[in-house]
Scaffold this active site. Structure first.
Site, short mmCIF file in Angstrom:
data_model
loop_
_atom_site.label_atom_id
_atom_site.label_comp_id
_atom_site.label_asym_id
_atom_site.label_seq_id
_atom_site.Cartn_x
_atom_site.Cartn_y
_atom_site.Cartn_z
N CYS A 1 31.79 30.82 33.09
CA CYS A 1 30.76 30.41 34.05
C CYS A 1 30.96 31.10 35.40
CB CYS A 1 30.76 28.89 34.19
SG CYS A 1 30.32 28.08 32.64
N THR A 2 32.20 31.32 35.77
CA THR A 2 32.49 32.04 37.01
C THR A 2 32.05 33.49 36.87
OG1 THR A 2 34.31 30.55 37.55
CG2 THR A 2 34.30 32.70 38.65
#
Length: 182
Positions: free
Chosen positions: A71-72
Protein backbone atom coordinates in the site's frame (compact mmCIF):
# COMPACT_ATOMS: atom_id res chain seq x y z
CA UNK A 1 -6.54 -41.10 8.08
CA UNK A 2 -5.98 -38.13 10.39
CA UNK A 3 -4.59 -36.12 7.47
CA UNK A 4 -7.72 -36.79 5.40
CA UNK A 5 -9.95 -35.77 8.33
CA UNK A 6 -7.98 -32.56 8.88
CA UNK A 7 -8.01 -31.77 5.17
CA UNK A 8 -11.78 -32.33 5.01
CA UNK A 9 -12.35 -29.98 7.94
CA UNK A 10 -10.06 -27.33 6.42
CA UNK A 11 -11.88 -27.58 3.07
CA UNK A 12 -15.23 -27.28 4.83
CA UNK A 13 -14.00 -24.23 6.80
CA UNK A 14 -12.75 -22.53 3.63
CA UNK A 15 -16.01 -23.31 1.87
CA UNK A 16 -18.06 -21.79 4.70
CA UNK A 17 -15.80 -18.77 4.87
CA UNK A 18 -16.08 -18.13 1.14
CA UNK A 19 -19.85 -18.60 1.28
CA UNK A 20 -20.27 -15.82 3.83
CA UNK A 21 -17.68 -13.48 2.38
CA UNK A 22 -18.60 -10.86 -0.17
CA UNK A 23 -17.28 -11.84 -3.61
CA UNK A 24 -14.55 -9.55 -4.94
CA UNK A 25 -16.66 -8.29 -7.85
CA UNK A 26 -20.09 -8.08 -6.21
CA UNK A 27 -21.77 -4.94 -7.49
CA UNK A 28 -18.59 -3.67 -9.21
CA UNK A 29 -19.58 -1.01 -11.72
CA UNK A 30 -18.67 -1.89 -15.29
CA UNK A 31 -16.84 0.37 -17.70
CA UNK A 32 -19.38 2.88 -19.05
CA UNK A 33 -21.62 2.73 -15.97
CA UNK A 34 -22.09 5.57 -13.51
CA UNK A 35 -19.64 5.52 -10.62
CA UNK A 36 -21.39 4.87 -7.29
CA UNK A 37 -21.75 7.99 -5.16
CA UNK A 38 -19.82 8.27 -1.91
CA UNK A 39 -19.50 10.65 1.02
CA UNK A 40 -16.47 9.93 3.22
CA UNK A 41 -14.16 11.87 5.52
CA UNK A 42 -10.54 12.49 4.52
CA UNK A 43 -7.38 12.59 6.65
CA UNK A 44 -8.03 16.27 7.50
CA UNK A 45 -11.60 15.70 8.70
CA UNK A 46 -13.14 17.13 5.51
CA UNK A 47 -16.14 15.34 4.04
CA UNK A 48 -15.55 14.48 0.37
CA UNK A 49 -18.14 13.41 -2.22
CA UNK A 50 -17.96 12.01 -5.73
CA UNK A 51 -19.99 15.01 -6.98
CA UNK A 52 -17.19 17.46 -6.11
CA UNK A 53 -14.99 15.86 -8.78
CA UNK A 54 -17.54 16.24 -11.58
CA UNK A 55 -15.98 17.88 -14.63
CA UNK A 56 -12.57 16.35 -13.88
CA UNK A 57 -11.04 12.93 -14.25
CA UNK A 58 -10.80 11.02 -10.99
CA UNK A 59 -8.41 8.22 -10.07
CA UNK A 60 -10.25 6.50 -7.22
CA UNK A 61 -8.07 3.80 -5.74
CA UNK A 62 -8.90 1.32 -3.00
CA UNK A 63 -6.17 -0.27 -0.91
CA UNK A 64 -6.06 -2.71 2.01
CA UNK A 65 -4.11 -1.04 4.82
CA UNK A 66 -2.10 2.06 5.71
CA UNK A 67 1.60 1.59 6.49
CA UNK A 68 1.95 -1.79 4.72
CA UNK A 69 4.59 -2.37 2.06
CA UNK A 70 2.33 -2.83 -0.97
CA UNK A 71 0.00 0.00 0.00
CA UNK A 72 2.92 2.34 0.65
CA UNK A 73 4.41 1.49 -2.77
CA UNK A 74 1.05 2.10 -4.41
CA UNK A 75 0.47 5.43 -2.65
CA UNK A 76 4.02 6.60 -3.39
CA UNK A 77 3.56 5.62 -7.04
CA UNK A 78 0.58 8.00 -7.19
CA UNK A 79 2.56 10.63 -5.28
CA UNK A 80 5.46 10.37 -7.72
CA UNK A 81 3.18 10.70 -10.77
CA UNK A 82 0.83 13.22 -9.13
CA UNK A 83 1.97 16.16 -11.29
CA UNK A 84 1.56 14.11 -14.49
CA UNK A 85 -1.95 13.12 -13.44
CA UNK A 86 -2.84 16.74 -12.59
CA UNK A 87 -1.53 17.92 -15.99
CA UNK A 88 -3.85 15.37 -17.59
CA UNK A 89 -6.76 16.88 -15.62
CA UNK A 90 -7.08 14.16 -13.00
CA UNK A 91 -7.51 14.16 -9.24
CA UNK A 92 -6.31 11.25 -7.09
CA UNK A 93 -8.21 9.89 -4.09
CA UNK A 94 -7.32 6.83 -2.01
CA UNK A 95 -9.84 4.82 0.03
CA UNK A 96 -9.39 2.16 2.71
CA UNK A 97 -11.21 1.01 5.81
CA UNK A 98 -8.57 2.60 8.07
CA UNK A 99 -9.45 5.50 10.37
CA UNK A 100 -9.02 9.19 9.59
CA UNK A 101 -6.19 9.31 12.12
CA UNK A 102 -4.40 6.39 10.50
CA UNK A 103 -4.75 8.08 7.11
CA UNK A 104 -3.35 11.34 8.52
CA UNK A 105 -0.23 9.59 9.83
CA UNK A 106 0.19 7.62 6.57
CA UNK A 107 -0.20 10.72 4.39
CA UNK A 108 2.18 12.77 6.53
CA UNK A 109 4.85 10.06 6.69
CA UNK A 110 4.80 9.54 2.91
CA UNK A 111 4.14 13.17 1.88
CA UNK A 112 0.96 12.26 0.01
CA UNK A 113 -0.55 15.32 -1.72
CA UNK A 114 -4.02 13.83 -2.22
CA UNK A 115 -6.98 12.89 -0.02
CA UNK A 116 -7.21 9.52 1.71
CA UNK A 117 -10.80 8.68 2.58
CA UNK A 118 -11.89 6.58 5.53
CA UNK A 119 -14.54 3.95 4.75
CA UNK A 120 -14.72 2.25 8.18
CA UNK A 121 -17.79 0.11 7.49
CA UNK A 122 -16.68 -0.79 3.95
CA UNK A 123 -19.92 0.36 2.32
CA UNK A 124 -18.22 2.38 -0.41
CA UNK A 125 -15.69 -0.38 -1.11
CA UNK A 126 -18.59 -2.84 -1.37
CA UNK A 127 -20.43 -0.61 -3.89
CA UNK A 128 -17.28 -0.64 -6.02
CA UNK A 129 -16.83 -4.41 -5.66
CA UNK A 130 -13.61 -3.77 -3.76
CA UNK A 131 -14.45 -5.24 -0.37
CA UNK A 132 -13.29 -8.52 1.08
CA UNK A 133 -15.51 -9.39 4.03
CA UNK A 134 -14.51 -12.46 6.03
CA UNK A 135 -16.85 -11.51 8.91
CA UNK A 136 -14.03 -11.21 11.44
CA UNK A 137 -11.83 -9.35 8.97
CA UNK A 138 -12.78 -6.74 6.38
CA UNK A 139 -10.46 -4.91 4.03
CA UNK A 140 -10.50 -3.13 0.70
CA UNK A 141 -9.02 -4.95 -2.26
CA UNK A 142 -6.45 -3.20 -4.43
CA UNK A 143 -8.82 -1.94 -7.13
CA UNK A 144 -8.62 1.35 -8.98
CA UNK A 145 -11.26 3.12 -11.02
CA UNK A 146 -10.59 5.84 -13.56
CA UNK A 147 -13.75 7.94 -13.57
CA UNK A 148 -14.40 10.34 -16.44
CA UNK A 149 -15.53 13.98 -16.04
CA UNK A 150 -19.18 12.87 -16.47
CA UNK A 151 -18.95 10.45 -13.53
CA UNK A 152 -18.76 7.24 -15.57
CA UNK A 153 -16.25 4.43 -15.14
CA UNK A 154 -13.68 4.73 -17.94
CA UNK A 155 -11.26 2.02 -16.74
CA UNK A 156 -11.05 -0.52 -13.92
CA UNK A 157 -7.74 -1.94 -12.69
CA UNK A 158 -7.36 -4.96 -10.44
CA UNK A 159 -3.95 -6.42 -11.16
CA UNK A 160 -1.12 -3.90 -11.40
CA UNK A 161 2.35 -3.82 -9.91
CA UNK A 162 2.16 -1.57 -6.85
CA UNK A 163 5.48 0.12 -7.61
CA UNK A 164 4.41 1.18 -11.12
CA UNK A 165 0.67 1.42 -10.57
CA UNK A 166 0.29 5.09 -11.44
CA UNK A 167 2.41 5.00 -14.59
CA UNK A 168 -0.08 2.63 -16.27
CA UNK A 169 -2.93 4.94 -15.35
CA UNK A 170 -0.99 7.97 -16.68
CA UNK A 171 -0.52 6.12 -19.97
CA UNK A 172 -4.20 5.21 -20.24
CA UNK A 173 -5.35 8.68 -19.22
CA UNK A 174 -3.05 10.23 -21.80
CA UNK A 175 -4.65 8.07 -24.49
CA UNK A 176 -8.19 8.84 -23.29
CA UNK A 177 -7.60 12.61 -23.14
CA UNK A 178 -5.35 12.64 -26.21
CA UNK A 179 -2.84 14.69 -24.22
CA UNK A 180 0.82 13.74 -23.96
CA UNK A 181 2.04 12.49 -20.59
CA UNK A 182 4.83 14.82 -19.48
Amino acid sequence: MKMVNWLSRWTLWLGLLSAVSLPAWAAAPAVGEAAPAFRLVDQHGVWRELAEFRGRWLVLYFYPKDQTQGCTEQACSFRDDFVKLKLLGAEVVGVSLDSRESHAAFAQKNLLPFPLLSDPDGETAARYGALTNLLVLKFAKRHTFLIDPNGKIARRYTDLDTATYASRIVKDLSALTRKPAH
